[in-house]
Design an enzyme around this catalytic site. Structure first.
Site, PDB file in Angstrom:
ATOM      1  CB  SER A  69      -8.355   3.566   2.518  1.00 36.82           C
ATOM      2  OG  SER A  69      -7.482   3.017   3.470  1.00 36.82           O
ATOM      3  CB  SER A 101      -8.440   0.898   5.504  1.00 36.10           C
ATOM      4  OG  SER A 101      -9.100   2.135   5.472  1.00 36.10           O
ATOM      5  CE  LYS A 156      -4.031   1.965   2.429  1.00 36.10           C
ATOM      6  NZ  LYS A 156      -4.919   1.832   3.603  1.00 36.10           N
TER       7      LYS A 156
END
Lengths: 479, 475
Positions: free
Chosen positions: B151, B175, B76
């Site tokens: 997210s 997330s 990420k």
């Protein structure tokens, strides 16, 4: 008769701790290093970095807290003080807001032989900011991160001070304490001690405090005194004219010696303090407190009282209290040699300090060691050399080093204490200075000093002055 | 060659020298290049992956070699990597390259795991759809017209479309679990403190936790085991914490009590989600576990508490993005103040600015006690209620989200659905607990549904054990 006004002063002293590494990272810091060579991603506040509390910072804060008899909060926490400024890379400063590590203490000190006590509200741990550099060669501002994240303790006094002089005494006492505890380098010109000054005035006898004004940017002890005096006068004048004092923050301008309004209460900065979840609660165990307490050095008040009891004058005692490293040197000398402490003190405070200052040396770097000074003082005490020879020996050691006994030998400073030889010398001098002899006998006693001087001159300074003195008195009296 | 293989299978092939790391990485890189135009899971793809993989080809393999040796991993883009930009999917950091590796990255590198690229996400991890990214949204590999959840949108999507066998995400309020559920992959949010946060760009630092994605529970356990453990650089990382991957495989649910978390099955939940998640519960029952109903009423207050705390922390954490030392700086400004204002106004997206403003308001003088302090009290109540719930059961079971993935650009208007959208995931972060999302079926449009399992603090190994039992049984 107009109203008499009283000045009320409180000080917030920021002291940079002399720990080897910074507050929240492993960077070593020394004042004066090349710019941006003592920093890392953590103290530069780079994204993703996290703080790790340096335990020595806590230890140093505890030393100060325990030495000032503070209540130690065994669980305290770290908070963020949020504001934007280029010297603050994270956009917040890690500090302690509602629960500081130390609270409710007292700074005790002697001033002109009066025992004084100033109460402390709190001592808390925080981090220093980076330093902004304004370089004429460059249009703009540069940032040096070396100082960013250096640990500070903020020492906040109660409004117990009543004059600029008292504030200065208190500042000096705090500096002495920091120095004695060996937790701060205490060099104001390097910014290791800075303070904010809170001043208000009130009619004498009134209990309620007047409106308080905070002054920032005070960078020297004399600056603090001037700032207080200026501000007290400004506020008194306002009140005398029937005006009111605005609650505000002012900046002390040292160059022009005036305070300038920075911001009023209405637009006071809102720092949005809240807990820093990156740091765990700061827990201090009973054992840790006990350990720090037991390892504390002798504190200034106790030291002052001990020196008085050893026969030192109040000013000599104060000298050593204010200069802990010289006090250690003095104590070592006293331990080593059976010479009157007062005599040792005189030599350290006078002759040795003068030579250290002249050569810009600290006592730690003194060419004259404890053993050296002891040997020399013993020789004086035993009459082997005189005081003047002692000074010559000191000069020689400062210039070229060496052992006092060898220097005395080499430079032929050993004094003549042979009574027969000296008696003959005195006789010669007396016969060559008949006028002085007559003067003395006619009651001009200072003629004796002249005669002593002549004897010393004739012996090329090597005659034992005590013996010369005695011989002269004997012979002049008998004649 | 590796289409239907999970990481553990490929690992065995590498260790038995049937394939080389460079062949594995070459396959996934090609797959990423093939899927990227549709999915947009990556912000940056590694330019030197093959060189690094070829170096690994030369390294000897022994019994001490990590089970993840030679595997590529997607990261990420809020986790710092020294060899690739770390953008947080923000214009603010579009050109920011950290000078250091996050602790999780160092640990993976030491084990011979290769970063294939940095994945797309909601800007600064603020969002649950991936749509707030400055680099265009990621598309759900199961239906490109839908969001992948967020997210950690790219990290879930890359595993789902097979362009990486493993990935790391971060979970502040769901997330990891939310996109794992939407993309039909396994996603674990470990106990707060289990994985070092050093190098993770903070959103809400008291909730943020790095976690793992994979196709299977076994792979998730292997990856999690590789990154957990104390880190001297993170004061909040726990000591002596490990994942026992053998215990995950050997776990049995016989006699265990599964708590069905009532508040997460409230109005707004889609029937198909309710059905599949309850079917998952019944699978546990069929394996010898006992189902019990559990209610934690304080969950209904948790969203308010979560936002008050998270946005307060965000407003402070994002202060360092000021245009001075790195990142975006406005082209035009008159003085220091306008430099700050213009850089932050232009560099941050709308959602980020909205959250910073609310957080700043909450911490402002006079509001702190009204909102922040109250939120902390609610948090403490919720933590106590979770502890009480775990007296009645060993693990809690709930949906992850009330609906399956929605179309891109669609704005949910049903307040019940909106509320329930976060209410199953957020309480877990408030309480610092571990939770996992495991695929448990599809809706009538073949969109994935996830079941959430929530464990006690530091029970991550057992949590993975439950998930592994379910996965084995439902296959």
């Amino acid at each position: 008769m107009g109203t008499v006004y009283e000045t009320i002063i409180g000080l917030e002293i920021h002291a940079e701790l002399s720990t080897k590494t910074k507050a929240f990272c492993a960077c070593e810091y020394r004042y004066g290093g090349e710019v941006n060579t003592q920093c890392c991603p953590v103290c530069m506040g780079l994204p993703g970095t996290l703080p790790i509390l340096n335990r020595m910072v806590v230890e140093y804060a505890l030393r100060m807290g325990i030495a000032t008899n503070c209540h130690i909060n065994q669980v305290s926490k770290h908070d963020r003080k949020n504001y934007f400024y280029p010297d603050l890379p994270k956009g917040y400063q890690v500090t302690q807001a509602d629960i500081p590590i130390c609270e409710n203490g007292v700074v005790e000190f002697y001033h002109q032989n009066h025992h004084k006590k100033i109460r402390l509200a709190r001592i808390h741990i925080e981090e220093d900011t980076a330093k902004l550099l304004h370089d004429d060669a460059f249009r703009g501002t540069l940032i040096d991160f070396n100082r960013s994240g250096v640990p500070l303790i903020e020492i906040v006094s109660e409004p117990d001070l009543r004059s600029s002089g008292e504030a200065k005494d208190y500042l000096e006492a705090v500096r002495t304490l920091l120095d004695t505890l060996d937790i701060c380098n205490c060099r104001m010109q390097e910014g290791t001690i800075r303070c904010d000054v809170n001043v208000s005035v009130r009619p004498k006898g009134q209990e309620a405090y007047g409106t308080r004004v905070e002054m920032k940017n005070v960078n020297s002890f004399s600056g603090a005194m001037q700032a207080i005096e200026y501000e007290a006068e400004r506020q008194t004048k306002l009140l005398q004219e029937g005006k009111t004092v605005a609650q505000e923050t002012r900046r002390w301008d040292e160059k022009s010696s005036v305070s300038v309004a920075m911001r009023t209460k209405e637009d006071a900065a809102d720092y949005r303090y809240f807990p820093d979840a990156d740091l765990l609660p700061l827990v201090v165990s009973d054992e840790w407190i006990e350990k720090v307490k037991n390892a504390l050095p002798e504190l200034p008040v106790a030291k002052y009282e001990r020196y008085l009891s050893m026969g030192l004058s109040p000013s000599d005692s104060a000298f050593f209290v204010e200069q802990p490293k010289k006090a250690v040197f003095f104590d070592d000398c006293v331990k080593n040699e059976n010479v009157l402490p007062k005599t040792i003190a005189n030599w350290i405070i006078g002759e040795i300090t003068a030579r250290l200052n002249k050569n810009s040396l600290l006592i730690e770097d003194s060419p004259v060691t404890v053993m050296g000074i002891c040997e020399m003082l013993r020789m004086i005490d035993d009459g082997i050399i005189n005081n003047d020879a002692g000074k010559v020996i000191l000069n020689e050691i400062f210039a070229n080093g060496g052992k006092p006994s060898e220097i005395a030998e080499r430079l032929a400073l050993i004094q003549n204490s042979d009574e027969d030889e000296l008696s003959a010398l005195v006789d010669t001098v007396l016969s060559e200075n008949e006028k002085s002899v007559t003067d003395y006998r006619n009651g001009k006693t200072n003629a004796l000093g002249f005669l002593v001087g002549q004897c010393m001159k004739m012996s090329k300074g090597k005659a034992n002055p005590q013996i010369i003195n005695q011989l002269l008195r004997d012979k002049l009296g008998n004649a | 060659m590796f289409e239907n293989k999970n990481a553990a299978d490929i690992s065995i092939m590498i260790r038995q020298k049937e394939v080389k790391p460079s062949e594995v990485c070459g396959y996934f890189l090609a797959r990423a290049k093939e899927t990227e135009p549709d999915v947009n899971a990556f912000i940056t793809l590694s330019s030197d992956l093959m060189e690094r993989a070829e170096k690994l080809d030369q390294e000897p393999i022994s019994s001490a070699t990590s089970p993840l040796f030679g595997l590529p991993i997607a990261i990420k883009d809020n986790i710092s990597t020294s060899d690739m930009p770390t953008t947080c999917a923000s214009k603010m950091l579009a050109n920011y390259r950290p000078p250091y590796d996050a602790t999780v990255i160092s640990r993976l590198r030491e084990q011979g795991v290769l970063v294939i690229g940095k994945t797309n996400m909601d800007e600064f991890a603020m969002g649950a759809s991936g749509e707030t990214s400055f680099f265009q949204p990621t598309h759900n590999p199961h239906d490109l017209s839908r969001v992948p959840g967020g997210s950690s949108s790219g990290s879930a999507a890359t595993v789902a479309c097979g362009s990486a066998p493993l990935s790391l995400g971060s979970d502040t309020g769901g997330s990891i679990r939310n996109p794992a559920s939407s993309c039909g992959v396994v996603g674990l949010k470990p106990t707060y403190g289990a994985v070092s946060r050093y190098g993770l760009l903070a959103y809400a630092n008291s909730f943020d936790q790095i976690g793992t994605f994979a196709k299977t529970v076994t792979d998730t356990a292997l990856l999690t085991a590789a990154i957990v453990g104390h880190d001297q650089k993170d004061a909040t990382s726990s000591r002596d914490f490990t994942i026992d991957t053998a215990a995950v495989e050997a776990f049995s649910v016989k006699g265990k009590k599964i708590g069905i978390l009532k508040e997460c099955f409230a109005a707004g939940i889609a029937n198909c989600v309710d059905d599949r998640v309850m079917a998952a519960a019944n699978t546990f029952a069929s394996m010898g576990a006992k189902l019990v109903d559990v209610s934690i009423p304080s969950i209904n207050d948790s969203l308010s508490a979560y936002y008050a705390i998270a946005l307060s922390e965000a407003s402070s954490n994002l202060s360092k993005y000021d245009g001075l030392r790195f990142g975006y700086r406005a082209a035009h400004f008159d003085d220091l103040e306008s430099l700050y204002i213009n850089s932050r106004s232009e560099g941050f997206g709308e959602e980020v600015k909205r959250r910073i403003i609310i957080g700043t308001y909450i911490l402002s003088s006079g509001n702190y006690d009204k909102y922040y302090r109250k939120a902390r009290i609610l948090q403490a109540t919720l933590q106590n209620d979770f502890a009480a719930a775990f007296m009645k059961c060993d693990i809690l079971l709930s949906p992850v989200t009330p609906q399956t993935a929605r179309p891109l650009g669609y704005k949910e208007t049903n307040p019940d659905t909106l509320f329930l959208g976060d209410v199953c995931t957020v309480p877990v972060n408030l309480a610092g607990l571990p939770a996992i999302s495991v695929p448990c079926g599809l809706d009538h449009e073949n969109m994935p549904i996830g079941v959430q399992l929530i464990g006690r603090k530091f029970s991550d190994t057992e949590l993975l054990g439950y998930a592994r039992v379910f996965e084995r049984e439902s296959n």
